[in-house]
Design an enzyme around this catalytic site. Structure first.
Site, PDB file in Angstrom:
ATOM      1  N   PRO A  10       0.788  -1.224   0.000  1.00 23.97           N
ATOM      2  CA  PRO A  10       0.000   0.000   0.000  1.00 23.97           C
ATOM      3  C   PRO A  10       0.825   1.282   0.000  1.00 23.97           C
ATOM      4  CG  PRO A  10      -0.087  -1.079   2.143  1.00 23.97           C
ATOM      5  CD  PRO A  10       0.559  -2.043   1.192  1.00 23.97           C
ATOM      6  N   ASN A  11       0.287   2.245  -0.731  1.00 28.92           N
ATOM      7  CA  ASN A  11       0.825   3.606  -0.830  1.00 28.92           C
ATOM      8  C   ASN A  11       2.090   3.725  -1.677  1.00 28.92           C
ATOM      9  OD1 ASN A  11      -1.210   4.838   0.881  1.00 28.92           O
ATOM     10  ND2 ASN A  11      -0.237   3.731   2.557  1.00 28.92           N
ATOM     11  N   ARG A  18       4.960  10.998  -2.535  1.00 28.67           N
ATOM     12  CA  ARG A  18       4.705  10.710  -1.131  1.00 28.67           C
ATOM     13  C   ARG A  18       5.957  10.961  -0.286  1.00 28.67           C
ATOM     14  NH1 ARG A  18       4.641   4.569   1.193  1.00 28.67           N
ATOM     15  NH2 ARG A  18       3.943   5.099   3.284  1.00 28.67           N
ATOM     16  N   TYR A  23      11.102   8.961   1.227  1.00 31.12           N
ATOM     17  CA  TYR A  23      11.080   7.907   0.201  1.00 31.12           C
ATOM     18  C   TYR A  23      11.759   8.292  -1.107  1.00 31.12           C
ATOM     19  CZ  TYR A  23       7.757   5.814   3.446  1.00 31.12           C
ATOM     20  OH  TYR A  23       7.176   5.278   4.566  1.00 31.12           O
ATOM     21  N   ASN A  74       8.134  -5.611  -0.805  1.00 37.49           N
ATOM     22  CA  ASN A  74       7.997  -4.422   0.037  1.00 37.49           C
ATOM     23  C   ASN A  74       6.512  -4.341   0.383  1.00 37.49           C
ATOM     24  OD1 ASN A  74       7.821  -2.002   1.337  1.00 37.49           O
ATOM     25  ND2 ASN A  74       8.973  -0.829  -0.198  1.00 37.49           N
ATOM     26  N   ALA A  77       3.123  -0.763   4.850  1.00 36.44           N
ATOM     27  CA  ALA A  77       2.671  -0.807   6.242  1.00 36.44           C
ATOM     28  C   ALA A  77       2.164  -2.188   6.664  1.00 36.44           C
ATOM     29  CB  ALA A  77       1.582   0.241   6.456  1.00 36.44           C
ATOM     30  N   HIS A  80       4.130  -4.445   9.097  1.00 41.92           N
ATOM     31  CA  HIS A  80       4.093  -4.323  10.551  1.00 41.92           C
ATOM     32  C   HIS A  80       2.831  -4.908  11.168  1.00 41.92           C
ATOM     33  CE1 HIS A  80       7.283  -1.661   9.351  1.00 41.92           C
ATOM     34  NE2 HIS A  80       6.434  -0.827   8.775  1.00 41.92           N
ATOM     35  N   ASP A  87       1.711 -15.502   7.158  1.00 46.86           N
ATOM     36  CA  ASP A  87       1.326 -16.897   6.919  1.00 46.86           C
ATOM     37  C   ASP A  87       1.548 -17.296   5.462  1.00 46.86           C
ATOM     38  OD1 ASP A  87       0.592 -17.281   9.541  1.00 46.86           O
ATOM     39  OD2 ASP A  87      -1.573 -17.222   9.186  1.00 46.86           O
ATOM     40  N   GLU A  99      12.780  -9.353   1.902  1.00 42.34           N
ATOM     41  CA  GLU A  99      12.031  -8.175   2.373  1.00 42.34           C
ATOM     42  C   GLU A  99      12.832  -6.918   2.039  1.00 42.34           C
ATOM     43  OE1 GLU A  99      11.305  -8.341   6.588  1.00 42.34           O
ATOM     44  OE2 GLU A  99      10.426  -6.330   6.640  1.00 42.34           O
ATOM     45  N   HIS A 101      12.712  -2.506   2.132  1.00 45.80           N
ATOM     46  CA  HIS A 101      12.100  -1.208   2.462  1.00 45.80           C
ATOM     47  C   HIS A 101      13.006  -0.108   1.956  1.00 45.80           C
ATOM     48  CE1 HIS A 101       9.185  -3.215   4.963  1.00 45.80           C
ATOM     49  NE2 HIS A 101      10.192  -3.919   5.457  1.00 45.80           N
ATOM     50  N   LEU A 102      12.391   0.911   1.408  1.00 49.70           N
ATOM     51  CA  LEU A 102      13.167   2.059   0.931  1.00 49.70           C
ATOM     52  C   LEU A 102      13.840   2.762   2.101  1.00 49.70           C
ATOM     53  CD1 LEU A 102      10.271   3.130  -1.339  1.00 49.70           C
ATOM     54  CD2 LEU A 102      12.547   2.619  -2.240  1.00 49.70           C
ATOM     55  N   SER A 103      13.068   2.968   3.166  1.00 53.38           N
ATOM     56  CA  SER A 103      13.576   3.691   4.337  1.00 53.38           C
ATOM     57  C   SER A 103      14.148   2.699   5.345  1.00 53.38           C
ATOM     58  CB  SER A 103      12.440   4.492   4.983  1.00 53.38           C
ATOM     59  OG  SER A 103      11.419   3.618   5.444  1.00 53.38           O
ATOM     60  N   ARG A 108      13.049   4.697  12.440  1.00 56.90           N
ATOM     61  CA  ARG A 108      11.808   5.477  12.388  1.00 56.90           C
ATOM     62  C   ARG A 108      10.956   5.182  13.643  1.00 56.90           C
ATOM     63  NH1 ARG A 108       9.197   5.029   6.639  1.00 56.90           N
ATOM     64  NH2 ARG A 108       8.003   6.752   7.541  1.00 56.90           N
ATOM     65  N   ARG A 112       7.304   0.764  13.467  1.00 62.44           N
ATOM     66  CA  ARG A 112       7.899   0.248  12.231  1.00 62.44           C
ATOM     67  C   ARG A 112       9.079  -0.695  12.504  1.00 62.44           C
ATOM     68  NH1 ARG A 112       5.520   3.602   8.220  1.00 62.44           N
ATOM     69  NH2 ARG A 112       5.105   5.632   9.105  1.00 62.44           N
TER      70      ARG A 112
END
Ligand code: DQA
Length: 144
Positions: A10-11, A18, A23, A74, A77, A80, A87, A99, A101-103, A108, A112
């Site tokens: 999402p997002n 954003r 990001y 990625n 959210a 988390h 599963d 996995e 993540h950009l950040s 943070r 997170r």
């Protein structure tokens, strides 16, 4: 040739607009182009997707079990919060999931710092912006 699913949650469709301070300025289409370029060098085929919906991401992980040799994920959210994604990653074992993540999620907010993806991921890359996707593809290409 290995096929790798690159799944975005999402997002992430709003990348570029954003919170660019966190990001960056690249759009998701730019990240997809980077992945395709890296895939060419690494002799991988990449299937790059994004959804804002948890169940769609679960369906794509199931699909990855039949149609891919690895996943770059990625989950945004949902990383988390989502036991369903946790599963699904277990359910498609031994298909490796990296996995991304950009950040740097550990630098943070405390919420997170927890990942429901990490316990069943092959590894996790965070904090390097879009480069993380390319590094994840490299890691999957290096596996026998
Ligand atoms: C993110 C980090 C998550 O905490 C956040 O919810 C995102 C993006 C990242 O790529 O840095 O949507 O996954």
């Amino acid at each position: 040739m290995k096929t790798i699913f690159v799944l975005n949650g999402p997002n992430l469709n709003l990348l570029g607009k954003r919170e660019p301070g966190i990001y960056g300025n690249k759009t998701l289409e730019d990240v997809a182009a980077d992945c395709r370029e890296a895939a060419g060098r690494l002799s991988l085929q990449v299937d790059f997707r994004q959804s804002n919906h948890e169940g769609v991401l679960v369906d794509w992980l199931h699909e990855a079990a039949d149609k891919s040799q690895g996943v770059v994920l990625n989950a945004g959210a949902y990383t988390h919060t989502s036991i369903a994604i946790h599963d699904a990653i277990r359910a498609i074992s031994p298909v490796p999931v990296v996995e991304v993540h950009l950040s740097n999620i550990h630098a943070r907010e405390p919420f997170r710092h927890v990942s429901k993806v990490a316990p069943h991921a092959l590894g996790m890359i965070c904090g390097f912006g879009p480069l993380g996707y390319t590094l994840a593809l490299q890691a999957l290409a290096a596996r026998p």
